[in-house]
Design an enzyme around this catalytic site. Structure first.
Site, PDB file in Angstrom:
ATOM      1  N   CYS A   2       0.836  -1.185   0.000  1.00 59.18           N
ATOM      2  CA  CYS A   2       0.000   0.000   0.000  1.00 59.18           C
ATOM      3  C   CYS A   2       0.884   1.254   0.000  1.00 59.18           C
ATOM      4  O   CYS A   2       1.901   1.306   0.689  1.00 59.18           O
ATOM      5  CB  CYS A   2      -0.943   0.088   1.188  1.00 59.18           C
ATOM      6  SG  CYS A   2      -2.096  -1.276   1.297  1.00 59.18           S
ATOM      7  N   ARG A  27       3.984  -0.462  -4.742  1.00 66.76           N
ATOM      8  CA  ARG A  27       3.716  -0.966  -3.389  1.00 66.76           C
ATOM      9  C   ARG A  27       2.408  -1.747  -3.304  1.00 66.76           C
ATOM     10  O   ARG A  27       2.105  -2.354  -2.285  1.00 66.76           O
ATOM     11  CB  ARG A  27       3.646   0.209  -2.400  1.00 66.76           C
ATOM     12  CG  ARG A  27       4.882   1.060  -2.366  1.00 66.76           C
ATOM     13  CD  ARG A  27       4.711   2.195  -1.385  1.00 66.76           C
ATOM     14  NE  ARG A  27       4.622   1.687  -0.032  1.00 66.76           N
ATOM     15  CZ  ARG A  27       5.663   1.452   0.749  1.00 66.76           C
ATOM     16  NH1 ARG A  27       6.878   1.674   0.298  1.00 66.76           N
ATOM     17  NH2 ARG A  27       5.497   0.994   1.968  1.00 66.76           N
ATOM     18  N   TRP A  77      -2.644  -2.787  -1.679  1.00 63.86           N
ATOM     19  CA  TRP A  77      -2.339  -4.214  -1.761  1.00 63.86           C
ATOM     20  C   TRP A  77      -3.239  -4.851  -0.729  1.00 63.86           C
ATOM     21  O   TRP A  77      -3.048  -4.675   0.468  1.00 63.86           O
ATOM     22  CB  TRP A  77      -0.861  -4.451  -1.447  1.00 63.86           C
ATOM     23  CG  TRP A  77      -0.433  -5.863  -1.647  1.00 63.86           C
ATOM     24  CD1 TRP A  77      -0.071  -6.438  -2.844  1.00 63.86           C
ATOM     25  CD2 TRP A  77      -0.295  -6.879  -0.654  1.00 63.86           C
ATOM     26  NE1 TRP A  77       0.263  -7.750  -2.641  1.00 63.86           N
ATOM     27  CE2 TRP A  77       0.137  -8.054  -1.311  1.00 63.86           C
ATOM     28  CE3 TRP A  77      -0.497  -6.932   0.719  1.00 63.86           C
ATOM     29  CZ2 TRP A  77       0.378  -9.246  -0.640  1.00 63.86           C
ATOM     30  CZ3 TRP A  77      -0.261  -8.122   1.393  1.00 63.86           C
ATOM     31  CH2 TRP A  77       0.175  -9.264   0.710  1.00 63.86           C
ATOM     32  N   GLY A 104      -0.597  -1.059   6.348  1.00 56.66           N
ATOM     33  CA  GLY A 104      -0.297  -1.893   7.513  1.00 56.66           C
ATOM     34  C   GLY A 104      -1.502  -2.741   7.873  1.00 56.66           C
ATOM     35  O   GLY A 104      -2.396  -2.957   7.032  1.00 56.66           O
ATOM     36  N   GLU A 483      17.784 -18.060  -6.244  1.00 55.08           N
ATOM     37  CA  GLU A 483      17.413 -16.743  -6.766  1.00 55.08           C
ATOM     38  C   GLU A 483      16.878 -16.855  -8.198  1.00 55.08           C
ATOM     39  O   GLU A 483      15.879 -16.233  -8.538  1.00 55.08           O
ATOM     40  CB  GLU A 483      18.631 -15.794  -6.703  1.00 55.08           C
ATOM     41  CG  GLU A 483      18.411 -14.410  -7.263  1.00 55.08           C
ATOM     42  CD  GLU A 483      17.297 -13.613  -6.579  1.00 55.08           C
ATOM     43  OE1 GLU A 483      16.755 -14.077  -5.565  1.00 55.08           O
ATOM     44  OE2 GLU A 483      16.950 -12.540  -7.106  1.00 55.08           O
ATOM     45  N   GLU A 490       8.323 -15.734  -9.926  1.00 48.19           N
ATOM     46  CA  GLU A 490       7.727 -14.476  -9.489  1.00 48.19           C
ATOM     47  C   GLU A 490       7.117 -13.678 -10.645  1.00 48.19           C
ATOM     48  O   GLU A 490       6.038 -13.122 -10.510  1.00 48.19           O
ATOM     49  CB  GLU A 490       8.856 -13.685  -8.819  1.00 48.19           C
ATOM     50  CG  GLU A 490       8.562 -12.292  -8.421  1.00 48.19           C
ATOM     51  CD  GLU A 490       9.718 -11.648  -7.651  1.00 48.19           C
ATOM     52  OE1 GLU A 490      10.890 -11.947  -7.962  1.00 48.19           O
ATOM     53  OE2 GLU A 490       9.443 -10.844  -6.760  1.00 48.19           O
ATOM     54  N   HIS A 506      17.202 -37.969  -3.492  1.00 52.15           N
ATOM     55  CA  HIS A 506      16.451 -38.319  -2.278  1.00 52.15           C
ATOM     56  C   HIS A 506      14.950 -38.075  -2.443  1.00 52.15           C
ATOM     57  O   HIS A 506      14.234 -38.001  -1.448  1.00 52.15           O
ATOM     58  CB  HIS A 506      17.000 -37.542  -1.076  1.00 52.15           C
ATOM     59  CG  HIS A 506      18.432 -37.887  -0.785  1.00 52.15           C
ATOM     60  ND1 HIS A 506      18.811 -39.108  -0.293  1.00 52.15           N
ATOM     61  CD2 HIS A 506      19.569 -37.193  -0.986  1.00 52.15           C
ATOM     62  CE1 HIS A 506      20.138 -39.153  -0.179  1.00 52.15           C
ATOM     63  NE2 HIS A 506      20.620 -37.989  -0.599  1.00 52.15           N
TER      64      HIS A 506
HETATM   65  O1  M6R Z   1      13.032  -5.038   0.606  1.00 50.70           O
HETATM   66  P1  M6R Z   1      13.517  -6.380   1.021  1.00 50.70           P
HETATM   67  O2  M6R Z   1      14.855  -6.731   0.446  1.00 50.70           O
HETATM   68  O3  M6R Z   1      13.467  -6.602   2.485  1.00 50.70           O
HETATM   69  O4  M6R Z   1      12.466  -7.393   0.363  1.00 50.70           O
HETATM   70  C1  M6R Z   1      12.541  -8.764   0.591  1.00 50.70           C
HETATM   71  C2  M6R Z   1      11.700  -9.529  -0.389  1.00 50.70           C
HETATM   72  O5  M6R Z   1      10.365  -9.150  -0.289  1.00 50.70           O
HETATM   73  C3  M6R Z   1      12.170  -9.307  -1.828  1.00 50.70           C
HETATM   74  O6  M6R Z   1      13.510  -9.627  -1.994  1.00 50.70           O
HETATM   75  C4  M6R Z   1      11.327 -10.165  -2.796  1.00 50.70           C
HETATM   76  O7  M6R Z   1      11.590 -11.520  -2.598  1.00 50.70           O
HETATM   77  C5  M6R Z   1      11.599  -9.736  -4.230  1.00 50.70           C
HETATM   78  N1  M6R Z   1      10.367  -9.376  -4.855  1.00 50.70           N
HETATM   79  C6  M6R Z   1      12.204 -10.794  -5.087  1.00 50.70           C
HETATM   80  O8  M6R Z   1      12.455 -10.327  -6.360  1.00 50.70           O
END
Ligand code: M6R
Length: 611
Positions: A2, A27, A77, A104, A483, A490, A506
């Site tokens: 948000c 956001r 969001w 929040g 990653e 994602e 395994h």
């Molecule tokens: O702002 P931050 O690095 O704390 O965010 C952590 C994760 O939300 C962030 O890395 C998320 O996994 C990404 N969207 C991945 O690309």
């Protein structure tokens, strides 16, 4: 999660709010809304629409359709209540006097709602935010600040709030607890926003609100109060980066722009930190004595930042021989972690606002750990609550999928390892030198990788129709696979898993059948032979193997894998820094070919400020 913006000034507020929201859409983008005080009508004029900000903007003709010079805006969001017009913010009280935007979660909203319903208040939305608007109106007796104060004593959870009252149309109230909120000081106008980008067009003078603070914004200025409602003086900081840094600059997507910016970001992050052949951190508070006393390093983070932590574990342990544990921040708090005053807790976060990471930081501090954070957003909450901060200086990262922040975080973890190892005497001179030399060559080598982007695009065109992918690798390549896999799932919505290659046998190998795509990572020279065995293993079960390796191992890999991507050779420690680039590009092109919304993937948001 948000985005909030608020404006009080002499310009028409709606266009200012919509423009600010366009910078905060990363956001959250389930819905958007604004509330502006209409001088003509003497009431709040509230407009909300489900969907992207553009829907609202079209509805309001870019803001021209709304009259008034004071207002608040929100991009959502969804947490409480599905994305819909009625659940969008601003949420308005029953009597129409109070409008609230919120980032929040109000944890005790159900209890408060029951209390208000009992008093005859009717709710229209499913949101926790409506409780705040209704409760303010319930306590309001002509003194808005006092009513807000009473509400703050009752609500629990995390919140950044923007509040507008029809009776006091020349002011806005901003409140912060555990969710980011900044204040903007303009000439004849004042702003609040979830992040600086939303107001940078209007002012560069900002104040960072602390937890428990309340601010009253007027055209004349901003008065802040602490949680006891005592007036306080806020320090004003000058933002010196340009708004262009947060714009697409001709690229189709922020993600692609940010991938391409990585060499430059690395130069900014690394070059000033290597001086006369030594790692050098400006204003670094960890003394040699303290570094020698560290018994354990805990790395705490979420998502991609956690993956940097995984690389960090391998590299820091190898360099320093200090035991390193990596924890998901969302788990850390609840696992009774063993932390004491000889534990260094390294907190990694791009945004510096991730709620789980922040909570883990506070838990670690409570247990006596010393906090060193690696953060991109200057002045963010995590940065401010840490004992030491190393900024990545990657510049604003807008795409939800992180790229340049990941690369710079990793460079800082490696520099930190080298710095500690030098002090501890756990690194050979020759290894130290060659790692630093390679560190300086990293941006140029990354440019070489980026120059091969058409090859990656070709591979993406071959594989974009797969619906399941496995990333396999050992040691640093396993961390890299985590990653690569996250990036792909994602933004392209392809199911993807990362496995430590040795674990396949395994259980997971039963999923490999004719045509299964396996991305085999074999960049780590020390374990190359093992990586090859795993490639043979999956190939013999019918997998289609797309391999990633270094130039020096290319020939051997080509003999077995179906397709090979290469990166330049570099120091072992730095292999993931180069290896991640083709994986980012692969995810990007696959998502592009699948027609996905790359910068704003479904269900996600850039900054995760809820638990
Ligand atoms: O702002 P931050 O690095 O704390 O965010 C952590 C994760 O939300 C962030 O890395 C998320 O996994 C990404 N969207 C991945 O690309």
């Amino acid at each position: 999660m948000c985005g909030i913006v608020g404006y009080v000034g002499s310009e028409q507020a709606a266009p200012v709010l919509l423009e600010g929201l366009s910078r905060l859409e990363y956001r959250g983008y389930d819905s958007a809304g604004v509330a502006v005080y209409s001088q003509r009508e003497g009431t709040l004029s509230v407009h909300k629409a489900k969907g992207r900000l553009q829907v609202l903007s079209d509805l309001l003709q870019g803001g021209a359709a709304v009259e008034g010079t004071v207002g608040i805006g929100h991009t959502r969001w969804a947490t409480h209540g599905a994305p819909s017009d009625v659940n969008s913010h601003p949420q308005v009280s029953q009597g129409g006097k109070i409008a609230v935007v919120h980032n929040g979660i109000i944890e005790n909203y159900a209890e408060l709602k029951a209390f208000l319903v009992d008093k005859g208040v009717t709710f229209v939305s499913e949101t926790d935010t409506e409780v705040v608007a209704q409760l303010i109106e319930y306590f309001y007796d002509g003194d808005l600040l006092a009513a807000v104060g009473r509400v703050l004593h009752r609500i629990k959870g995390a919140y950044a709030l923007g509040i507008l009252c029809a009776d006091t149309p020349d002011q806005l109230i901003a409140v912060r607890k555990d969710s980011p909120l900044i204040l903007g000081y303009g000439k004849g106008c004042s702003f609040m926003a979830s992040d600086v980008t939303a107001i940078l067009k209007h002012t560069r003078e900002v104040g960072y609100m602390e937890d428990g603070e309340i601010a009253v914004l007027t055209r004349e200025g901003i008065q802040c109060y602490n949680h006891l409602m005592q007036p306080i003086q806020k320090e004003i900081s000058h933002v010196d980066w340009e708004i262009d840094a947060a714009e697409k600059g001709g690229y189709e997507h922020f993600m692609f722009k940010e991938i391409m910016e990585q060499p430059e970001a690395l130069r900014r992050c690394v070059f000033p930190r290597i001086r006369e052949g030594e790692v050098w951190f400006e204003d670094f508070g960890l003394s040699e004595e303290y570094i020698r006393s560290i018994q354990k390093i805990y790395i705490v983070a979420c998502g991609s930042s956690y993956h940097v932590g995984m690389v960090g574990k391998y590299n820091l342990e190898r360099l320093t021989r200090i035991p390193v544990e990596v924890a998901l921040a969302s788990e850390f708090r609840y696992m009774d972690p063993i932390v004491n005053d000889r534990t260094l807790v390294v907190v990694i976060s791009q945004s510096g606002e991730t709620l789980d990471t922040m909570a883990a930081l506070r838990e670690a501090r409570k247990l006596g750990g010393r906090i060193l954070s690696i953060v991109n957003v200057v002045g963010s909450s995590i940065a401010r609550e840490s004992d030491e901060v190393l900024y990545t200086w990657a510049g604003p990262e807008i795409a939800v999928a992180t790229t340049k922040a990941y690369s710079t975080q990793m460079a800082l973890i490696d520099l930190l390892g080298l710095y500690f190892a030098r002090i501890l005497g756990t690194v050979e001179e020759q290894e130290y030198r060659s790692a630093l030399d390679e560190m300086l060559l990293l941006p140029a080598k990354m440019e070489e990788v980026l120059a091969d982007k058409d090859d990656i695009q070709y591979f993406a065109s071959q594989y974009f129709n797969h619906d399941s992918v496995f990333f396999i690798g050992r040691n640093l390549d396993y961390a890299l696979g985590l990653e690569g896999s996250l990036k792909l799932k994602e933004i392209s919505y392809i199911h993807s898993e990362a496995y430590a290659s040795g674990e396949l046998k395994h259980g997971t190998i039963s999923l490999i059948e004719d045509g299964t795509l396996v991305v085999a990572l074999g960049t780590y020279g020390r374990l190359f032979e093992k990586a090859m065995s795993n490639v043979v293993e999956v190939k013999s079960r019918g997998a289609d193997v797309l391999a990633l390796t270094t130039k020096s191992h290319e020939k051997e890999m080509r003999e077995t894998a179906n397709a090979v991507i290469t990166i330049p050779d570099t120091h072992d420690l730095l292999l993931p820094s180069l290896g991640v680039v083709p994986l980012q590009l692969f995810a990007y092109y696959v998502a592009l070919m699948r027609g996905c919304d790359i910068d704003k993937p479904r269900n996600l948001a850039k900054s995760v400020t809820v638990e």
